[in-house]
Motif scaffolding. Structure first.
Motif, PDB file in Angstrom:
ATOM      1  N   MET A   1      70.576  35.585  -6.395  1.00 15.94           N
ATOM      2  CA  MET A   1      70.007  36.880  -6.027  1.00 15.94           C
ATOM      3  C   MET A   1      68.756  37.219  -6.831  1.00 15.94           C
ATOM      4  N   THR A   2      68.589  36.571  -7.988  1.00 13.69           N
ATOM      5  CA  THR A   2      67.411  36.849  -8.825  1.00 13.69           C
ATOM      6  C   THR A   2      66.212  35.972  -8.463  1.00 13.69           C
ATOM      7  N   ILE A   3      66.415  34.985  -7.586  1.00 17.49           N
ATOM      8  CA  ILE A   3      65.313  34.091  -7.212  1.00 17.49           C
ATOM      9  C   ILE A   3      64.369  34.827  -6.253  1.00 17.49           C
ATOM     10  N   PRO A   4      63.092  34.879  -6.555  1.00 13.59           N
ATOM     11  CA  PRO A   4      62.141  35.553  -5.648  1.00 13.59           C
ATOM     12  C   PRO A   4      61.995  34.797  -4.334  1.00 13.59           C
ATOM     13  N   GLN A   5      61.526  35.488  -3.317  1.00 15.62           N
ATOM     14  CA  GLN A   5      61.377  34.900  -1.986  1.00 15.62           C
ATOM     15  C   GLN A   5      60.069  34.133  -1.809  1.00 15.62           C
ATOM     16  N   ASP A   6      59.122  34.322  -2.723  1.00 18.33           N
ATOM     17  CA  ASP A   6      57.811  33.668  -2.586  1.00 18.33           C
ATOM     18  C   ASP A   6      57.905  32.146  -2.477  1.00 18.33           C
ATOM     19  N   PRO A   7      58.680  31.465  -3.331  1.00 13.79           N
ATOM     20  CA  PRO A   7      58.769  29.994  -3.206  1.00 13.79           C
ATOM     21  C   PRO A   7      59.333  29.547  -1.855  1.00 13.79           C
ATOM     22  N   TYR A   8      60.271  30.306  -1.300  1.00 15.47           N
ATOM     23  CA  TYR A   8      60.844  29.946  -0.003  1.00 15.47           C
ATOM     24  C   TYR A   8      59.827  30.137   1.120  1.00 15.47           C
ATOM     25  N   GLU A   9      59.039  31.198   1.020  1.00 14.70           N
ATOM     26  CA  GLU A   9      58.005  31.428   2.026  1.00 14.70           C
ATOM     27  C   GLU A   9      56.950  30.328   1.990  1.00 14.70           C
ATOM     28  N   SER A  10      56.586  29.894   0.775  1.00 12.10           N
ATOM     29  CA  SER A  10      55.610  28.807   0.634  1.00 12.10           C
ATOM     30  C   SER A  10      56.171  27.502   1.193  1.00 12.10           C
ATOM     31  N   ALA A  11      57.479  27.238   0.911  1.00 14.52           N
ATOM     32  CA  ALA A  11      58.118  26.020   1.429  1.00 14.52           C
ATOM     33  C   ALA A  11      58.182  26.046   2.954  1.00 14.52           C
TER      34      ALA A  11
END
Length: 293
Positions: free
Chosen positions: A181-191
């Motif tokens: 839950m603490t992982i930001p969404q930015d890396p997933y959006e980039s992936a």
């Protein structure tokens, strides 16, 4: 008085906790350590006799103790591996948005709510050879009934491991879920933009960023699983023929069944050293992983 209190306020608040730690942890540990160098059968007439390292030599040359160490290693190793794999998988699953997620989360946490002794007794009834639900299911599937917890083969230990995995996997899931839950969404959006698949996203983003919480969960469970006593004692009491006897069970029997207090204390001291070594080793691994990522 007010001036003195203002000056020493930190010590005033810390003192009750310090007294509790000394009385409930340090004093019993020191007493147990001293008892491990004595020979005493809790006699009111005969005082404890100092025997030096005799209890430690006896323990380290005791084949039954060495077998209990091996069973503890097998039990802990398999249980923590399965709990980690299943816990991380379930955490990733419930971290996704789907209808009824809150209900699924609540149901998954039910095994952790119950006490281990109660769970052990329930599973003992389920796996009971003659009237248990386990053999009802086995016979309905067309197989011969089994003595789940009454065999000297690995089967008895296997079912104890499954009980532990069933009860404590949700705790690993909860800890890892908190990390996810603490992982930001930015890396997933980039992936997603780069066209990375689900497996690559999991191995390259989710797993590294959640590694700290995974290691914390593994550390907590590993320290706890090597000390497992309640589930085993409630189901098999170390039997049959010592087939499920771990270090904790053997130490308990030496203390309260055989009245070998010195030997039981030596077993607990050696066990304490092992658990501390495991904890310190994992803390170093955790620090190395955090530095890497």
């Amino acid at each position: 008085m007010n001036r003195w209190l203002s000056k020493h306020i930190k010590g005033v608040f810390v003192t009750p906790s310090l007294i509790f730690i000394i009385l409930m942890i340090i004093v019993p540990l020191a007493y147990n350590f001293g008892l491990s160098f004595t020979d005493w059968q809790m006699s009111l007439v005969k005082a404890p006799q100092f025997v030096g390292l005799a209890n430690y030599k006896d323990v380290l040359h005791d084949e039954r103790f060495l077998n209990s160490v091996w069973r503890t290693v097998v039990f802990s190793g398999i249980a923590i591996t399965l709990e980690t794999i299943l816990g991380v998988s379930l955490a990733v699953l419930i971290n996704r948005k789907f209808h009824g997620r809150r209900l699924v989360q609540a149901l998954m946490l039910l095994p952790v709510v119950a006490t281990p002794v109660a769970m052990g007794m329930v599973w003992q009834l389920i796996l009971e050879p003659s009237i248990g639900l386990g053999n009802v299911i086995v016979e309905a599937l067309g197989f011969a009934p089994r003595s789940f917890l009454a065999t000297t083969s690995f089967e008895s230990m296997f079912w104890l491991i499954m009980i532990d995995v069933w009860e404590w996997t949700p705790m690993v899931m909860l800890i890892v879920y908190g990390g996810l839950m603490t992982i930001p969404q930015d890396p997933y959006e980039s992936a997603l933009i780069d066209g990375a698949g689900k497996w690559k996203t999991f191995t390259k983003i989710t797993l590294p960023l959640a590694s700290s919480s995974i290691l914390i969960a593994v550390l907590m469970r590993l320290i706890d699983v090597v000390k497992t006593y309640d589930i085993i004692y409630a189901t098999t009491q170390g039997g049959p023929s010592f087939a499920t006897e771990t270090i904790n069970i053997y130490g308990y029997l030496n203390m309260f069944a055989y009245y070998r207090f010195g030997k039981a204390a030596a077993i607990s001291v050696l066990f304490f050293i092992v658990v501390m070594a495991i904890g310190c080793g994992f803390l170093k691994v955790k620090s190395a992983v955090e530095v890497e990522y």
